[in-house]
Design a protein around this motif. Structure first.
Motif, PDB file in Angstrom:
ATOM      1  N   ARG A   1       0.888  -1.185   0.000  1.00 35.54           N
ATOM      2  CA  ARG A   1       0.000   0.000   0.000  1.00 35.54           C
ATOM      3  C   ARG A   1       0.911   1.216   0.000  1.00 35.54           C
ATOM      4  O   ARG A   1       1.817   1.274   0.835  1.00 35.54           O
TER       5      ARG A   1
ATOM      6  N   LEU B   1      -2.934   0.165  -4.137  1.00 31.86           N
ATOM      7  CA  LEU B   1      -2.924  -1.156  -3.506  1.00 31.86           C
ATOM      8  C   LEU B   1      -2.266  -2.177  -4.409  1.00 31.86           C
ATOM      9  O   LEU B   1      -2.575  -2.229  -5.607  1.00 31.86           O
TER      10      LEU B   1
ATOM     11  N   SER C   1      -3.279  -6.970  -1.323  1.00 32.01           N
ATOM     12  CA  SER C   1      -4.427  -6.313  -0.678  1.00 32.01           C
ATOM     13  C   SER C   1      -5.675  -7.205  -0.769  1.00 32.01           C
ATOM     14  O   SER C   1      -6.543  -7.154   0.099  1.00 32.01           O
TER      15      SER C   1
END
Ligand SMILES: Cc1cc2nc3c(=O)[nH]c(=O)nc-3n(C[C@H](O)[C@H](O)[C@H](O)COP(=O)(O)OP(=O)(O)OC[C@H]3O[C@@H](n4cnc5c(N)ncnc54)[C@H](O)[C@@H]3O)c2cc1C
Ligand SMILES: NC(=O)c1ccc[n+]([C@@H]2O[C@H](COP(=O)([O-])OP(=O)(O)OC[C@H]3O[C@@H](n4cnc5c(N)ncnc54)[C@H](OP(=O)(O)O)[C@@H]3O)[C@@H](O)[C@H]2O)c1
Length: 551
Positions: free
Chosen positions: A361, A370, A375
């Motif tokens: 991130r 992301l 993620s």
């Protein structure tokens, strides 16, 4: 009857082409007939000659088409995942196209594209594979280089084996891998059950790393330590919606029997904007913006922001462009699976698999970007969900066959993953060989992954030595390679006893620095010149005693 003397045939096959005199005469005759050429025509390049060879023509010990005789041993000095693309291409300069294609790959042999690096380049060279954007570790740099090299290929006549444009080539038919069983290749994923995720850093850490577990029951997947797990992620739906809004396109726009939104979520990469997207924009915008789009499509960086342009940022940069949604989707790269080193041993729980995953991130211009797969694992799947997954067998990464040999494992950050697996395996098999782990991360109080488990293994004398390097505990950064130099005498003693040495984690910096430190240790404590130490480490690699799993 006396035959009239004939003018000698023009020699179409250059002297340097890898054929015997007899083969050259035969090929000259064949090509002259095929091309109906007159004396005095320009000879073919070795690659043109090779591309014209009939399928399956067996030249015995002669080099393969596209190879020169030097390369029959598959010499590939660029085959190092820690080496930059420019360096790799320099090493491949002057080599035949097939080898330069290989040098352009990410060199990880990770299998994310469905091939290893050599097979992917061979498939492109033989025109069995048309997709030039499959190399995840190489990213845009590799895709761009492959495109440039592919233009050279385009100047060659199509080989007899080339597919017709209507046939869609697949990696599976290019490699003919016996991997049709579910869960055995990216072409045939199985559905693994997501069990749990546990944060490995303590609150206050600058990192977000998860221990993740899956249940393999019913998938048909079995594995060995050293293997990797491949996962098919999906994009963040909020990002897909932002793209739809920026395009001002209807979410339900039909694309190949699905909706635009569905395809944006699971079909295409929303990461780095591909060159071809800018090319598309250049066709539908004018003036300065058109010039900029053309420059970006050519790999230039007119505004100094090219590295920050993911698909959404690219649309926003050319705000108001309204490409046809279907053409837009065609301009994007396919969404690729990601690999993770397996952090568990099947000897402990054969139907469970564990991973150690760092969540990517990072903020750019006020928006948090992301990493798609990390993620997905951190945010978008939960216990009970099934996800598409497959096993990627390790090519050259595994425990020594002789369990009595000592092993040295260097794995900072998520690099610890396969070594947790190795330790459990050595414990379960009661391997008598000694085990030494170098682990490092940012801060000892926050980022000491698996601290309790490692303490238990130390107490059980499975982990004989644990050397730690914390980069942000003090004023000065301490990295694993600093610790290697400090304990160089012992490291050398273990190597002299036949230890195998393993490195896992960051390819770009750490793996290279660790190798340099090892060379220093060998030179200092093995009393060798630097050149001899380099040769020693090269021999370790060749004999499989120095193995890397770096990304
Ligand atoms: C054999 C193998 C084993 C692996 N094992 C592991 C493992 O055990 N654990 C693990 O965590 N990963 C592992 N990886 C890496 C993993 O496959 C993914 O590459 C990683 O999780 C990132 O994927 P992603 O989809 O989340 O990010 P992506 O969507 O692919 O985005 C990553 C990209 O974002 C960009 N980026 C990242 N950070 C920044 C930043 N700060 N600023 C600007 N740009 C940035 C970079 O261009 C980077 O390439 C392994 C890879 C291989 C090939
Ligand atoms: N985009 C980037 O620039 C970048 C940078 C690092 C890692 N990564 C990627 O992030 C992923 C996960 O990383 P991770 O969680 O495993 O941890 P990591 O970010 O690789 O960090 C692990 C430890 O290694 C240290 N380190 C940094 N540079 C090093 C070097 N040259 N030699 C030895 N150690 C070094 C780090 O220190 P410090 O952080 O304090 O320097 C940290 O203590 C990997 O895929 C890796 O390739 C990307």
């Amino acid at each position: 009857m006396i035959s009239s003397p004939r003018a000698p045939l023009p020699s179409l096959i250059p002297e340097t082409a890898p054929f015997s005199a007899e083969q050259r005469v035969w090929l000259n005759g064949l090509f002259a007939g095929l091309l109906a050429l007159e004396p005095g025509v320009t000879p073919l390049s070795p690659e043109q000659a090779a591309a014209l060879l009939p399928d399956g023509l067996d030249f015995g010990a002669t080099a393969l088409p596209g190879q020169d005789s030097q390369e029959q041993d598959d010499d590939a000095p660029w085959h190092d995942p820690a080496m930059a693309l420019t360096e790799r291409m320099k090493l491949a300069e002057g080599r035949p196209l097939r080898r330069r294609l290989m040098a352009a790959m990410g060199q990880q042999d990770c299998g994310q594209c469905g091939y290893n690096c050599q097979d992917y380049s061979d498939a492109i060279f033989s025109q069995k594979e048309e997709r030039l954007n499959l190399c995840v570790p190489g990213g845009k740099e590799t895709a761009r280089m492959l495109k440039a090299l592919h233009q050279e290929l385009g100047n060659l006549p199509a080989p007899a084996t080339a597919k017709t444009p209507t046939e869609t080539p697949t990696p599976a038919d290019a490699t003919a891998a016996p991997a049709a069983a579910p869960g055995r290749s990216r072409e045939h994923p199985a559905e693994a059950l997501f069990l749990s995720r546990t944060r490995l850093n303590k609150p206050g850490s600058g990192k977000e790393t998860w221990h993740i577990e899956f249940d393999l029951t019913g998938t048909g997947i079995d594995y060995a330590v050293g293997d990797a797990f491949g996962l098919f992620p999906t994009n963040d739906p909020a990002l897909a919606d932002a793209v739809i809004a920026a395009l001002a396109a209807p979410a339900k726009f039909p694309i190949g029997g699905r909706t635009l939104r569905e395809v944006l979520i699971d079909g295409v990469s929303l990461g780095a904007a591909p060159d071809i997207l800018f090319q598309l924009f250049s066709y539908i915008t004018g003036g300065d913006r058109r010039q900029k789009a053309k420059a970006l499509a050519a790999g230039e960086d007119p505004d100094g922001d090219a590295a920050m342009l993911d698909v959404l940022a690219a649309i926003e940069k050319f705000s108001g462009v309204r490409p046809d949604p279907e053409a837009f989707i065609e301009a994007l790269d396919p969404l690729q699976p990601r690999l993770y080193s397996i952090a568990s041993s099947p000897r402990v729980e054969p139907k469970k698999i564990a991973l150690t995953v760092d969540t990517v991130r990072y903020p750019i211009n006020g928006r948090t970007r992301l990493g798609v797969a990390s993620s997905y694992l951190a945010d978008r799947v939960g216990p009970g969900d099934r996800i598409k997954a497959y096993l990627q067998k390790a090519q050259h990464f595994g425990l020594p066959a002789d369990p009595s040999l000592p092993i040295i494992m260097i794995g900072p950050g998520t690099g610890i993953a396969p070594f947790r697996a190795f330790l459990y395996e050595r414990m379960a098999t009661k391997a008598p060989g000694r085990n030494w782990l170098f682990f490092g991360h940012q801060r000892s109080n926050y980022d000491f992954f698996y601290e309790d488990e490692l303490a238990g293994m130390k107490a059980a004398r499975v982990l004989n030595r644990l050397t730690l390097a914390w980069s942000r505990d003090g004023e000065q950064k301490i990295y694993v390679q600093d610790r290697m130099r400090e304990v160089g005498r012992d490291l050398w003693a273990w190597l002299a006893e036949g230890a195998h040495i393993y490195v896992c984690g960051d390819a770009k910096h750490m793996a290279r620095d660790v190798e340099r430190a090892l060379i220093d240790v060998v030179a200092t404590f093995g009393v060798r010149s630097t050149n001899e130490a380099v040769a020693f480490v090269t021999d370790l690699k060749k004999s499989g005693r120095y193995q890397q799993d770096v990304y």
